[in-house]
Design an enzyme around this catalytic site. Sequence first.
Site, PDB file in Angstrom:
ATOM      1  N   CYS A  22      47.936  41.132  41.520  1.00 34.42           N
ATOM      2  CA  CYS A  22      48.783  40.116  41.118  1.00 34.42           C
ATOM      3  C   CYS A  22      48.281  39.559  39.694  1.00 34.42           C
ATOM      4  O   CYS A  22      48.519  38.349  39.587  1.00 34.42           O
ATOM      5  CB  CYS A  22      49.168  38.978  42.242  1.00 34.42           C
ATOM      6  SG  CYS A  22      49.758  39.633  43.577  1.00 34.42           S
ATOM      7  N   GLN A  76      40.369  31.322  44.898  1.00 35.57           N
ATOM      8  CA  GLN A  76      39.422  32.104  44.985  1.00 35.57           C
ATOM      9  C   GLN A  76      37.971  30.948  44.835  1.00 35.57           C
ATOM     10  O   GLN A  76      37.109  31.808  44.868  1.00 35.57           O
ATOM     11  CB  GLN A  76      39.572  33.234  43.884  1.00 35.57           C
ATOM     12  CG  GLN A  76      40.466  34.215  43.735  1.00 35.57           C
ATOM     13  CD  GLN A  76      40.483  34.958  45.317  1.00 35.57           C
ATOM     14  OE1 GLN A  76      39.458  35.114  45.836  1.00 35.57           O
ATOM     15  NE2 GLN A  76      41.470  35.717  45.512  1.00 35.57           N
ATOM     16  N   HIS A 124      46.390  34.490  38.095  1.00 36.41           N
ATOM     17  CA  HIS A 124      47.296  35.299  39.177  1.00 36.41           C
ATOM     18  C   HIS A 124      48.444  34.749  38.838  1.00 36.41           C
ATOM     19  O   HIS A 124      48.966  34.019  38.562  1.00 36.41           O
ATOM     20  CB  HIS A 124      46.659  34.744  40.477  1.00 36.41           C
ATOM     21  CG  HIS A 124      47.204  35.322  41.689  1.00 36.41           C
ATOM     22  ND1 HIS A 124      48.528  34.892  42.216  1.00 36.41           N
ATOM     23  CD2 HIS A 124      46.851  36.366  42.689  1.00 36.41           C
ATOM     24  CE1 HIS A 124      48.728  35.792  43.001  1.00 36.41           C
ATOM     25  NE2 HIS A 124      47.805  36.552  43.658  1.00 36.41           N
ATOM     26  N   LYS A 173      42.478  32.524  52.861  1.00 36.63           N
ATOM     27  CA  LYS A 173      41.299  33.310  52.437  1.00 36.63           C
ATOM     28  C   LYS A 173      40.123  32.447  52.528  1.00 36.63           C
ATOM     29  O   LYS A 173      38.665  32.706  52.355  1.00 36.63           O
ATOM     30  CB  LYS A 173      41.350  33.027  50.650  1.00 36.63           C
ATOM     31  CG  LYS A 173      42.651  33.839  50.198  1.00 36.63           C
ATOM     32  CD  LYS A 173      42.610  33.869  48.750  1.00 36.63           C
ATOM     33  CE  LYS A 173      44.074  34.292  48.128  1.00 36.63           C
ATOM     34  NZ  LYS A 173      44.231  35.547  48.039  1.00 36.63           N
ATOM     35  N   ASP A 187      43.798  26.114  40.241  1.00 36.70           N
ATOM     36  CA  ASP A 187      44.108  27.056  41.260  1.00 36.70           C
ATOM     37  C   ASP A 187      42.746  27.486  42.055  1.00 36.70           C
ATOM     38  O   ASP A 187      42.240  28.252  41.362  1.00 36.70           O
ATOM     39  CB  ASP A 187      44.965  28.424  40.796  1.00 36.70           C
ATOM     40  CG  ASP A 187      44.983  29.418  41.599  1.00 36.70           C
ATOM     41  OD1 ASP A 187      44.763  29.474  42.935  1.00 36.70           O
ATOM     42  OD2 ASP A 187      45.740  30.568  41.247  1.00 36.70           O
TER      43      ASP A 187
HETATM   44  N1  7TS Z   1      45.823  32.311  42.829  1.00 33.35           N
HETATM   45  C1  7TS Z   1      44.662  33.393  43.113  1.00 33.35           C
HETATM   46  C2  7TS Z   1      43.372  32.963  42.050  1.00 33.35           C
HETATM   47  C3  7TS Z   1      44.715  34.174  43.960  1.00 33.35           C
HETATM   48  O1  7TS Z   1      43.697  34.873  44.159  1.00 33.35           O
HETATM   49  C4  7TS Z   1      45.632  34.207  44.845  1.00 33.35           C
HETATM   50  C5  7TS Z   1      45.916  35.356  45.904  1.00 33.35           C
HETATM   51  C6  7TS Z   1      46.910  33.307  44.738  1.00 33.35           C
HETATM   52  C7  7TS Z   1      46.637  32.331  43.837  1.00 33.35           C
HETATM   53  C8  7TS Z   1      47.958  33.089  45.708  1.00 33.35           C
HETATM   54  O2  7TS Z   1      47.639  32.794  47.035  1.00 33.35           O
HETATM   55  P1  7TS Z   1      48.722  32.807  48.071  1.00 33.35           P
HETATM   56  O3  7TS Z   1      47.841  32.405  49.245  1.00 33.35           O
HETATM   57  O4  7TS Z   1      49.659  31.772  47.808  1.00 33.35           O
HETATM   58  O5  7TS Z   1      49.364  34.047  48.257  1.00 33.35           O
HETATM   59  N2  7TS Z   1      45.320  36.657  45.567  1.00 33.35           N
HETATM   60  C9  7TS Z   1      45.244  37.610  46.136  1.00 33.35           C
HETATM   61  C10 7TS Z   1      44.768  38.502  45.769  1.00 33.35           C
HETATM   62  O6  7TS Z   1      43.767  38.715  44.877  1.00 33.35           O
HETATM   63  N3  7TS Z   1      45.017  39.888  46.505  1.00 33.35           N
HETATM   64  O7  7TS Z   1      45.701  39.555  47.251  1.00 33.35           O
HETATM   65  C11 7TS Z   1      45.878  38.084  47.150  1.00 33.35           C
END
Ligand code: 7TS
Length: 413
Positions: free
Chosen positions: A371, A209, A128, A232, A206
Amino acid sequence: METAQRPVATPLDAPAIRRQFPILADPDLVYLDSAASSQKPLAVLEAMERYYREDYANVHRGVYRLAERSTEAYDEARRAVARFFNVPSTTQVIFTRNTTEAIKLVAHSWGSTNLRSGDIIVLSEMEHHSNLVPWQLAATRTGARLEFIGLTPDGQLSLDDLDEHLATGRVRLVSLCHVSNMLGTINPVEEITRRAHDRGALVMLDGAQAAPHLPVDLSTLDVDFYAASAHKMCGPMGVGMLYGRLELLEAMPPFLGGGDMIRTVGWRESTWADLPSKFEAGTPSVADAVGFGAACEFLSSLSMSAVREHEIELTRYLYHQLIELPEVEVYGPVPECRSGAVSFNMGDVHPHDVASILDESGVCVRAGHHCTQPLHDKLGLAASVRASVYVYNTVDDVDRLIEALHRVRSVFA
Ligand code: 7TS
């Protein structure tokens, strides 16, 4: 070709779970975008409202009882998160705004004191942007170089690439997604960590997910840093966490400077508070932390093993239903080694058109590059559609998606 039977039941009572999510009271709503953000159960909404109604004051400052109650709510939230990830000490759980900020904290704070010109940071081709851009910035600042683990044709990491990079002896850190948000791949993180540590490299995961969907036990996983986002995991937006190995966190300089993170302040220099405060400058997002704690308790009450089993059943059914549609191409590995985020395309139909027609049937999916622009480039795709399942999704939701995809076919026939 193997086909998946329609599951009669899964290890979770998803219809009963769905009833605990007020937004899902609308029977026409089929929410299949939990990989972007999950919905929130009453337990989380009520914990946050109770905090604002009954315990609200700034934390760590007042000597009056209300401020003490607020501080206790914040501390208890951290204990709940530490219990969820089985982290031995709450000093190792830093509240951040989200996964992005947790990765940035490490890239900035650890990176600025540990990376030198010629050092290598290993990432992968399925990252990501959150686990890519902070390292690009760190590399530019320090002269370190980024190298990438490539993918096998079925969407898994090529561990030979990892070994090749490690063999240079210059790898300081391997930073990877535990689970891919586009391909759904669950990476063999124990094996990767073992290989990296054998060569003296640190490992950051990370977990954005993974934490919502798999049991994650940080007391046995042996990684050096782990990041996750509450939003999430049935928790609120605006809060996430960074876990770090104690010696590393203690040696790292602060990230942001200001109130709460200091021990003493002079005109020209200051000293730092103990962990975790050293990394939590300014007034924290206490209600969000309380919601995060409540979300961890909620997920634990379902049992993360049951959450995983439920998602295996639903994903297997979803995957096989999708690949039976003639125009559909599904990306990523077979259901047994993946999470419930399933990306696909439908012939030449643009993913935004697919998502808009699905929306007319009440089906929410994500369309775009999620992303993961370099990964889409690598796969020769401009974009994809992604359906992702979670604890409140039922077999009927999958059927409704497939029905709606048949409608897309007829519109574009
Ligand atoms: N890493 C992964 C694997 C992710 O899927 C996401 C967000 C992030 C980092 C960033 O998370 P945040 O909470 O800091 O924004 N993924 C997604 C997605 O797949 N669609 O919208 C957000």
